[in-house]
Design an enzyme around this catalytic site. Structure first.
Site, PDB file in Angstrom:
ATOM      1  CG  HIS A 162       6.696 -29.608  72.919  1.00 15.76           C
ATOM      2  ND1 HIS A 162       5.739 -29.142  73.637  1.00 15.76           N
ATOM      3  CD2 HIS A 162       5.845 -30.402  71.832  1.00 15.76           C
ATOM      4  CE1 HIS A 162       4.555 -29.458  73.067  1.00 15.76           C
ATOM      5  NE2 HIS A 162       4.624 -30.151  71.942  1.00 15.76           N
ATOM      6  CD  GLU A 165       8.427 -27.228  75.071  1.00 19.21           C
ATOM      7  OE1 GLU A 165       8.168 -27.941  75.792  1.00 19.21           O
ATOM      8  OE2 GLU A 165       7.626 -26.626  74.164  1.00 19.21           O
ATOM      9  CG  HIS A 287       5.637 -29.740  77.956  1.00 14.74           C
ATOM     10  ND1 HIS A 287       5.605 -29.627  76.779  1.00 14.74           N
ATOM     11  CD2 HIS A 287       5.302 -30.887  78.141  1.00 14.74           C
ATOM     12  CE1 HIS A 287       5.211 -30.867  76.185  1.00 14.74           C
ATOM     13  NE2 HIS A 287       4.927 -31.580  77.321  1.00 14.74           N
ATOM     14  CD  GLU A 355       3.932 -25.499  79.533  1.00 11.46           C
ATOM     15  OE1 GLU A 355       5.131 -25.339  79.075  1.00 11.46           O
ATOM     16  OE2 GLU A 355       3.354 -26.259  78.670  1.00 11.46           O
TER      17      GLU A 355
HETATM   18  O1  0X9 Z   1       0.811 -26.859  73.959  1.00  9.31           O
HETATM   19  C1  0X9 Z   1       1.597 -27.772  74.791  1.00  9.31           C
HETATM   20  O2  0X9 Z   1       1.886 -28.880  74.266  1.00  9.31           O
HETATM   21  C2  0X9 Z   1       2.219 -27.516  76.090  1.00  9.31           C
HETATM   22  N1  0X9 Z   1       2.541 -26.260  76.226  1.00  9.31           N
HETATM   23  S1  0X9 Z   1       4.118 -25.884  75.185  1.00  9.31           S
HETATM   24  O3  0X9 Z   1       4.423 -24.482  75.397  1.00  9.31           O
HETATM   25  N2  0X9 Z   1       5.018 -26.484  76.151  1.00  9.31           N
HETATM   26  O4  0X9 Z   1       3.675 -26.371  74.018  1.00  9.31           O
HETATM   27  C3  0X9 Z   1       0.758 -27.319  76.979  1.00  9.31           C
HETATM   28  C4  0X9 Z   1      -0.076 -28.508  77.013  1.00  9.31           C
HETATM   29  C5  0X9 Z   1      -1.072 -28.390  78.193  1.00  9.31           C
HETATM   30  N3  0X9 Z   1      -2.324 -29.483  77.840  1.00  9.31           N
HETATM   31  C6  0X9 Z   1      -3.379 -28.752  77.353  1.00  9.31           C
HETATM   32  N4  0X9 Z   1      -3.599 -27.536  77.346  1.00  9.31           N
HETATM   33  N5  0X9 Z   1      -4.342 -29.820  76.889  1.00  9.31           N
HETATM   34 ZN    ZN Z   2       6.182 -28.264  75.249  1.00 12.17          ZN
END
Ligand code: 0X9
Ligand code: ZN
Length: 491
Positions: A162, A165, A287, A355
């Protein structure tokens, strides 16, 4: 009369929403409190970009269009955390100093090249693919004999799926720095470089990072030009294991747009190609934000995971270094097509997502602090990649050729917690009682195999329930460490 009341209600509602965002043009970060479980799930299901949530609140990134639609404010109490995220990025950029600043694609590239020139015996720099806009996706391999593919546990460390980030590429860069500068000086770091193959891809999405930094834009996706009007695919929704619509969107304008198909994007393809070649035992993808260590599966609630106990244990051990919460990914929210689900589901890599931090981009003066907190957790993962792996370095079943008896014995003493996996209680208790003895016995049998060159003594392990369980562990490749081509089996 009723009509008038209806229109004034609509007017009041839109007025209050627009007042909330007075004078803002870009996306905003908002928080909605006082939500029920099902309301929170509703936000996940709609594919909102949700960087953080708790039991009764969510934090959402909302676009100007979503603001105008007012969908998010139907329930709960809305407060605006960052009214204009583009403006906020501009402030972070302006607050950087010579001593403390985020890498850019250019400075990262220069630094990686400088390191490989200074440490040619332990580093190799390769472009593992090109981004949509033609930038190199850099992969730095760190190991002794880095030009050779050795039968050593391999680890992948990634950042910046991303764009916005930015801490996510700082931590991988800090891990490289620690390892190369400690090589030959610090015993543990030297051992890790000698006995592991560690790949770093600090910027998986260089186009997105460039765009976010040069245009002061709060940008998440890559820079795929979809139709001249809509740009970007969410790379963490583009991987090909259970690719789909849960927590991901099929609308190109969405921040969680999953692309036209699994691995439609060159950036995700580059990681796929690298992983299929290297057969990583463990990986971490950085992330921001929320201070979490996530582990698979994440594509749906309560998905059975054969290595759940191992993933949870390792996440817990890493959390011991940074104080983050070890959490199953789906508990954050279910989302299809992320890198961890593919790396674990398809490649059997023990895959984690960190995260980092408490906000997307902390000020640059925080970089050294979040690095100090997270680098040791990554070092731990690199170390343990040889102990808990569920796939072999060569990616085939020829584990025994590289089996290190001493390491197997010490790994065994580390295993009782993993015995929770063993469904047969009686066997488990017997193993626990005489773990050491059983491990010695199993190790002798395996050693006898290696020496005799046939597998008859190894097959004998099938005859007792205890050894049978150990054989299963061997088959699942849990029992190995220090897999170096020079590590001779004791004779
Ligand atoms: O949404 C995402 O891709 C990640 N969080 S972010 O805020 N950095 O965008 C978390 C992904 C974790 N994976 C799943 N929940 N499948
Ligand atoms: Zn992310």
């Amino acid at each position: 009369m009723a009509r008038v009341r209806f229109f004034s209600a609509v007017l009041l509602f839109s007025l209050s929403v627009s007042l909330l965002f007075a004078a803002t043009v870009g996306s905003s970060l908002i928080r909605i409190d006082g939500l029920s479980d099902s309301e929170i799930r509703g936000y996940f299901e709609k594919g909102y970009d949700i960087p953080r949530h708790g039991d009764d609140f969510v934090e959402l990134v909302i676009s100007p269009e979503e603001k105008a639609a007012g969908e998010f404010s139907k329930s709960g109490k809305v407060s605006v955390l960052i009214p204009d995220l583009d403006c906020y990025i501009g402030e972070i950029l302006a607050g950087q100093t010579r001593e403390a600043s985020y890498y850019t694609f250019k400075t990262m590239t220069e630094q990686l090249k400088a390191w490989t020139q200074e440490y040619p015996d332990i580093t190799v720099l390769k472009s593992i693919g090109k981004s949509c806009e033609g930038r190199d996706i850099w992969g730095l391999k760190l190991s002794d004999n880095p030009k050779k593919d050795e039968a050593e546990p391999a680890v992948l460390v990634m950042g910046a799926h991303h764009a916005r980030e930015w801490p996510s590429f700082e931590v991988p860069m800090a891990v490289i720095k620690l390892l190369i500068e400690g090589y030959g000086k610090d015993e543990k770091l030297t051992r890790l470089v000698d006995t592991r193959e560690i790949w770093f891809v600090p910027m998986v999405n260089p186009d997105g990072v460039e765009y976010s930094q040069n245009q002061s834009r709060y940008w998440r996706k890559n820079r795929r030009n979809i139709d001249g009007r809509n740009f970007g695919v969410d790379l963490n929704r583009n991987y090909g294991y259970q690719w789909g619509n849960v927590g991901a969107s099929n609308s190109p304008s969405s921040d969680t747009y999953h692309g036209t198909g699994p691995f439609s994007e060159p950036e995700a393809q580059a990681i796929k190609k690298l992983a299929e070649r290297e057969k990583f035992q463990a990986s971490v993808s950085f992330h921001t934000y929320s201070e979490l260590i996530l582990y698979p599966f994440g594509y749906g609630y309560n998905i059975p995971c054969p290595d759940g106990a191992t993933l949870k244990k390792l996440a817990g051990e890493m959390a011991g270094y940074n104080g983050y919460d070890p959490t199953n990914s789906a508990e954050l929210y279910p989302a299809m097509g992320d890198s961890d689900d593919w790396l674990y589901g398809d490649q059997k890599t023990l895959a984690f997502t960190f995260e980092l931090c408490r906000t997307f981009i902390p000020s640059a003066s925080e970089i050294s602090k979040f690095n100090a907190l997270n680098v040791p957790a990554v070092i731990h993962l690199i170390d343990k990649s040889g102990t808990y792996a569920v796939t072999t370095p060569s990616g085939n079943a020829k584990l025994i050729e590289n089996f290190d008896i001493q390491a197997a014995l010490s790994a065994w003493t580390d295993l009782p917690e993993l015995l929770a996996d063993c469904s047969d209680d009686e066997t488990r208790i017997r193993i626990e009682e005489k773990a050491e003895l059983v491990a010695q016995k199993a190790a002798q049998l395996v050693e006898a195999d290696v020496i005799s060159g046939d597998d008859s003594s190894y097959r004998l392990t099938v005859s007792t329930p205890e050894a049978e369980y150990i054989r299963k562990l061997v088959d699942r490749k849990l029992l190995f460490d220090n897999l170096h081509e020079n590590s001779a089996v004791p004779r």
